[in-house]
Design a protein around this motif. Structure first.
Motif, PDB file in Angstrom:
ATOM      1  N   GLN A   1       0.796  -1.360  -0.052  1.00 50.14           N
ATOM      2  CA  GLN A   1      -0.061  -0.215  -0.189  1.00 50.14           C
ATOM      3  C   GLN A   1       0.830   1.371   0.048  1.00 50.14           C
ATOM      4  O   GLN A   1       0.610   2.254  -0.492  1.00 50.14           O
ATOM      5  CB  GLN A   1      -0.910   0.026   1.131  1.00 50.14           C
ATOM      6  CG  GLN A   1      -2.210   0.734   1.090  1.00 50.14           C
ATOM      7  CD  GLN A   1      -3.157   0.475   2.131  1.00 50.14           C
ATOM      8  OE1 GLN A   1      -2.985  -0.235   2.979  1.00 50.14           O
ATOM      9  NE2 GLN A   1      -4.483   0.681   1.659  1.00 50.14           N
ATOM     10  N   SER A   2       2.001   1.096   0.756  1.00 47.68           N
ATOM     11  CA  SER A   2       2.792   2.682   0.833  1.00 47.68           C
ATOM     12  C   SER A   2       3.475   2.689  -0.449  1.00 47.68           C
ATOM     13  O   SER A   2       3.910   3.820  -0.794  1.00 47.68           O
ATOM     14  CB  SER A   2       4.127   2.044   1.836  1.00 47.68           C
ATOM     15  OG  SER A   2       4.618   0.855   1.623  1.00 47.68           O
ATOM     16  N   ALA A   3       3.608   1.805  -1.355  1.00 45.24           N
ATOM     17  CA  ALA A   3       4.163   2.065  -2.694  1.00 45.24           C
ATOM     18  C   ALA A   3       3.439   2.213  -3.809  1.00 45.24           C
ATOM     19  O   ALA A   3       3.685   2.302  -5.083  1.00 45.24           O
ATOM     20  CB  ALA A   3       5.262   0.862  -3.036  1.00 45.24           C
ATOM     21  N   SER A   4       1.874   2.087  -3.524  1.00 43.42           N
ATOM     22  CA  SER A   4       0.999   1.884  -4.925  1.00 43.42           C
ATOM     23  C   SER A   4       0.614   3.150  -5.161  1.00 43.42           C
ATOM     24  O   SER A   4       0.371   4.151  -4.295  1.00 43.42           O
ATOM     25  CB  SER A   4      -0.221   0.917  -4.373  1.00 43.42           C
ATOM     26  OG  SER A   4      -1.363   1.202  -5.289  1.00 43.42           O
ATOM     27  N   GLN A   5       0.460   3.449  -6.364  1.00 47.70           N
ATOM     28  CA  GLN A   5      -0.016   4.615  -6.969  1.00 47.70           C
ATOM     29  C   GLN A   5      -1.631   4.371  -7.460  1.00 47.70           C
ATOM     30  O   GLN A   5      -2.056   5.350  -8.148  1.00 47.70           O
ATOM     31  CB  GLN A   5       0.674   5.114  -8.309  1.00 47.70           C
ATOM     32  CG  GLN A   5       2.363   5.113  -7.745  1.00 47.70           C
ATOM     33  CD  GLN A   5       3.225   5.520  -8.940  1.00 47.70           C
ATOM     34  OE1 GLN A   5       2.767   5.824 -10.013  1.00 47.70           O
ATOM     35  NE2 GLN A   5       4.541   5.737  -8.580  1.00 47.70           N
ATOM     36  N   SER A   6      -2.182   3.327  -7.228  1.00 46.51           N
ATOM     37  CA  SER A   6      -3.553   3.253  -7.560  1.00 46.51           C
ATOM     38  C   SER A   6      -4.476   3.353  -6.209  1.00 46.51           C
ATOM     39  O   SER A   6      -4.239   3.205  -5.253  1.00 46.51           O
ATOM     40  CB  SER A   6      -3.748   1.682  -8.114  1.00 46.51           C
ATOM     41  OG  SER A   6      -5.256   1.628  -8.336  1.00 46.51           O
TER      42      SER A   6
ATOM     43  N   GLU B   1      17.412   2.541  -2.857  1.00 42.99           N
ATOM     44  CA  GLU B   1      17.264   3.316  -1.413  1.00 42.99           C
ATOM     45  C   GLU B   1      16.848   2.434  -0.120  1.00 42.99           C
ATOM     46  O   GLU B   1      16.772   2.530   1.005  1.00 42.99           O
ATOM     47  CB  GLU B   1      16.677   4.594  -1.347  1.00 42.99           C
ATOM     48  CG  GLU B   1      17.084   5.623  -2.130  1.00 42.99           C
ATOM     49  CD  GLU B   1      16.778   5.432  -3.702  1.00 42.99           C
ATOM     50  OE1 GLU B   1      15.781   4.879  -3.847  1.00 42.99           O
ATOM     51  OE2 GLU B   1      17.989   5.842  -4.311  1.00 42.99           O
ATOM     52  N   GLY B   2      16.389   1.280  -0.465  1.00 37.29           N
ATOM     53  CA  GLY B   2      16.019   0.169   0.573  1.00 37.29           C
ATOM     54  C   GLY B   2      14.523   0.252   0.931  1.00 37.29           C
ATOM     55  O   GLY B   2      14.198  -0.171   1.922  1.00 37.29           O
ATOM     56  N   ASN B   3      13.583   1.002   0.191  1.00 40.20           N
ATOM     57  CA  ASN B   3      12.045   1.058   0.577  1.00 40.20           C
ATOM     58  C   ASN B   3      11.688  -0.213  -0.425  1.00 40.20           C
ATOM     59  O   ASN B   3      11.990  -0.520  -1.507  1.00 40.20           O
ATOM     60  CB  ASN B   3      11.783   2.494  -0.193  1.00 40.20           C
ATOM     61  CG  ASN B   3      12.415   3.387   0.177  1.00 40.20           C
ATOM     62  OD1 ASN B   3      12.644   3.595   1.667  1.00 40.20           O
ATOM     63  ND2 ASN B   3      12.866   4.479  -0.315  1.00 40.20           N
ATOM     64  N   THR B   4      10.634  -0.681   0.153  1.00 39.87           N
ATOM     65  CA  THR B   4      10.032  -1.946  -0.115  1.00 39.87           C
ATOM     66  C   THR B   4       9.020  -1.540  -1.489  1.00 39.87           C
ATOM     67  O   THR B   4       8.283  -0.524  -1.177  1.00 39.87           O
ATOM     68  CB  THR B   4       9.066  -2.734   0.896  1.00 39.87           C
ATOM     69  OG1 THR B   4       9.953  -3.021   1.940  1.00 39.87           O
ATOM     70  CG2 THR B   4       8.332  -3.911   0.267  1.00 39.87           C
ATOM     71  N   ILE B   5       9.248  -2.224  -2.505  1.00 36.85           N
ATOM     72  CA  ILE B   5       8.385  -1.625  -3.539  1.00 36.85           C
ATOM     73  C   ILE B   5       7.455  -2.920  -4.172  1.00 36.85           C
ATOM     74  O   ILE B   5       6.418  -2.501  -4.714  1.00 36.85           O
ATOM     75  CB  ILE B   5       9.311  -1.351  -5.060  1.00 36.85           C
ATOM     76  CG1 ILE B   5      10.102  -2.479  -5.251  1.00 36.85           C
ATOM     77  CG2 ILE B   5       9.850   0.110  -4.585  1.00 36.85           C
ATOM     78  CD1 ILE B   5      10.927  -2.314  -6.488  1.00 36.85           C
ATOM     79  N   ALA B   6       7.656  -4.061  -3.754  1.00 34.87           N
ATOM     80  CA  ALA B   6       6.668  -5.257  -3.972  1.00 34.87           C
ATOM     81  C   ALA B   6       6.871  -6.374  -2.946  1.00 34.87           C
ATOM     82  O   ALA B   6       8.209  -6.278  -2.673  1.00 34.87           O
ATOM     83  CB  ALA B   6       7.080  -5.732  -5.388  1.00 34.87           C
ATOM     84  N   GLU B   7       6.147  -7.278  -2.664  1.00 33.40           N
ATOM     85  CA  GLU B   7       6.264  -8.141  -1.913  1.00 33.40           C
ATOM     86  C   GLU B   7       5.556  -9.521  -2.245  1.00 33.40           C
ATOM     87  O   GLU B   7       4.740  -9.264  -2.977  1.00 33.40           O
ATOM     88  CB  GLU B   7       6.066  -7.996  -0.421  1.00 33.40           C
ATOM     89  CG  GLU B   7       4.626  -7.408  -0.160  1.00 33.40           C
ATOM     90  CD  GLU B   7       4.554  -6.726   1.158  1.00 33.40           C
ATOM     91  OE1 GLU B   7       3.249  -6.688   1.615  1.00 33.40           O
ATOM     92  OE2 GLU B   7       5.457  -6.703   1.821  1.00 33.40           O
ATOM     93  N   THR B   8       5.800 -10.712  -1.813  1.00 33.27           N
ATOM     94  CA  THR B   8       4.989 -11.954  -2.240  1.00 33.27           C
ATOM     95  C   THR B   8       3.608 -11.818  -1.395  1.00 33.27           C
ATOM     96  O   THR B   8       3.612 -11.422  -0.314  1.00 33.27           O
ATOM     97  CB  THR B   8       5.883 -13.119  -1.716  1.00 33.27           C
ATOM     98  OG1 THR B   8       7.227 -13.121  -2.080  1.00 33.27           O
ATOM     99  CG2 THR B   8       5.035 -14.421  -1.892  1.00 33.27           C
ATOM    100  N   PRO B   9       2.633 -12.121  -2.166  1.00 32.20           N
ATOM    101  CA  PRO B   9       1.331 -11.994  -1.629  1.00 32.20           C
ATOM    102  C   PRO B   9       1.197 -12.919  -0.398  1.00 32.20           C
ATOM    103  O   PRO B   9       1.686 -14.177  -0.557  1.00 32.20           O
ATOM    104  CB  PRO B   9       0.496 -12.467  -2.836  1.00 32.20           C
ATOM    105  CG  PRO B   9       1.097 -12.196  -3.978  1.00 32.20           C
ATOM    106  CD  PRO B   9       2.695 -12.455  -3.752  1.00 32.20           C
ATOM    107  N   GLY B  10       0.572 -12.675   0.600  1.00 30.98           N
ATOM    108  CA  GLY B  10       0.035 -13.512   1.459  1.00 30.98           C
ATOM    109  C   GLY B  10       1.148 -13.601   2.806  1.00 30.98           C
ATOM    110  O   GLY B  10       1.100 -14.583   3.733  1.00 30.98           O
ATOM    111  N   ILE B  11       2.126 -12.749   2.932  1.00 30.98           N
ATOM    112  CA  ILE B  11       3.276 -12.773   3.806  1.00 30.98           C
ATOM    113  C   ILE B  11       2.971 -12.280   5.040  1.00 30.98           C
ATOM    114  O   ILE B  11       3.500 -12.205   6.051  1.00 30.98           O
ATOM    115  CB  ILE B  11       4.644 -12.237   3.255  1.00 30.98           C
ATOM    116  CG1 ILE B  11       4.359 -10.676   3.107  1.00 30.98           C
ATOM    117  CG2 ILE B  11       5.218 -12.934   2.216  1.00 30.98           C
ATOM    118  CD1 ILE B  11       5.834 -10.199   2.884  1.00 30.98           C
TER     119      ILE B  11
END
Length: 267
Positions: free
Chosen positions: A6-11, A228-238
């Motif tokens: 959510q923090s990286a989403s632009q939608s 820069e070390g910011n999370t841009i995506a992750e595996t679903p369900g973690i």
């Protein structure tokens, strides 16, 4: 393959977040972009054996003197376009192999493996300086063991029942790459970032050992970071550590475990 947090989403249309699906899961692995790593070259390292026959003869000599040969290879992961890529050596524009080699008979397993990784990929001289130069290798889980029952080219991911004295054991380790690292490649080789989808079910080009790597990695969840070390995506369900879900991260970052608020600082 991955979910945009959510923090990286632009939608404005946010995904439905399921309940945590991370029970009995190994550590979540943070992957840094390929652009974070610096690549150099060093003197060529020609193959020890001119042919397959000579390699098997040398294996037989080693077995007679020292017993089963121990071989260690590393799986180094980064990401490109939020997809896991594996760093592999390519020899003669055709043959692919993972960094590593056989251990000397007197070597300790982990320390000997680190020496082999340095032989292959550590920078030499004063060509580079600063962060990521000659940092200690972070050797992670053993992902697979392959066995050579006889003095022949075939290896198996199990010991055949008729074999009581295998001639070689090859172990594949997960290598945790830090945020930045400098790697130097011998001039007669190339270091390529091969996507996991290219390896999957592609035994014709990569052979059974390399083609099986996507299955080895499937047990992990991945968190993809930018430069820069910011999370841009992750595996679903973690799951979300702040809401009580388990989230344990490997590497040089914080680790959270369980729901009791325990927090450890990784080295």
């Amino acid at each position: 393959m991955s979910t945009i947090p959510q923090s990286a989403s632009q939608s404005s249309y946010q995904p439905i977040i399921p309940k945590d699906f991370n029970a009995n899961q190994p550590k979540t692995i943070k992957l840094y972009p390929l652009s974070n790593y610096t690549f150099g070259t060093k003197d060529a390292q020609p193959e020890e054996d001119p042919s397959v026959v000579s390699r098997l003869e040398r294996l037989e000599t080693h077995y007679k003197e020292h017993g089963m040969r121990r071989t260690c290879e590393g799986i180094l992961l980064c990401h490109e376009h939020k997809s896991p890529h594996i760093l592999m050596l390519q020899i003669a524009n055709a043959f692919f192999k993972l960094p590593g080699d056989y251990l000397q008979a007197e070597d300790d397993e982990i320390e000997g493996f680190k020496t082999r990784l340095n032989d292959r990929l550590a920078p030499v001289g004063s060509q580079f300086s600063g962060e990521g130069v000659n940092d200690e290798w972070q050797i992670g889980d053993t992902l697979a063991q392959w066995w050579r029952p006889n003095f022949e080219t075939f290896m198996y991911p199990y010991i055949p029942p008729h074999c009581t004295r295998p001639k070689e054991c090859k172990k594949l380790y997960f290598i945790h790459l830090p945020r930045t690292k400098v790697l130097s490649v011998p001039k007669n080789m190339k270091l390529l970032a091969v996507p996991v989808f290219e390896l999957y079910d592609n035994t014709q080009r990569y052979g059974p050992q390399l083609a099986a790597i996507p299955q080895y990695l499937s047990k992990y969840n991945f968190e993809y970071l930018d430069e820069e070390g910011n999370t841009i995506a992750e595996t679903p369900g973690i799951g979300d550590a702040s809401s009580g879900g388990a989230k344990v991260v490997a590497g040089d970052v914080d680790m959270h475990a369980g729901t009791n608020g325990v927090k450890e600082e990784a080295a």
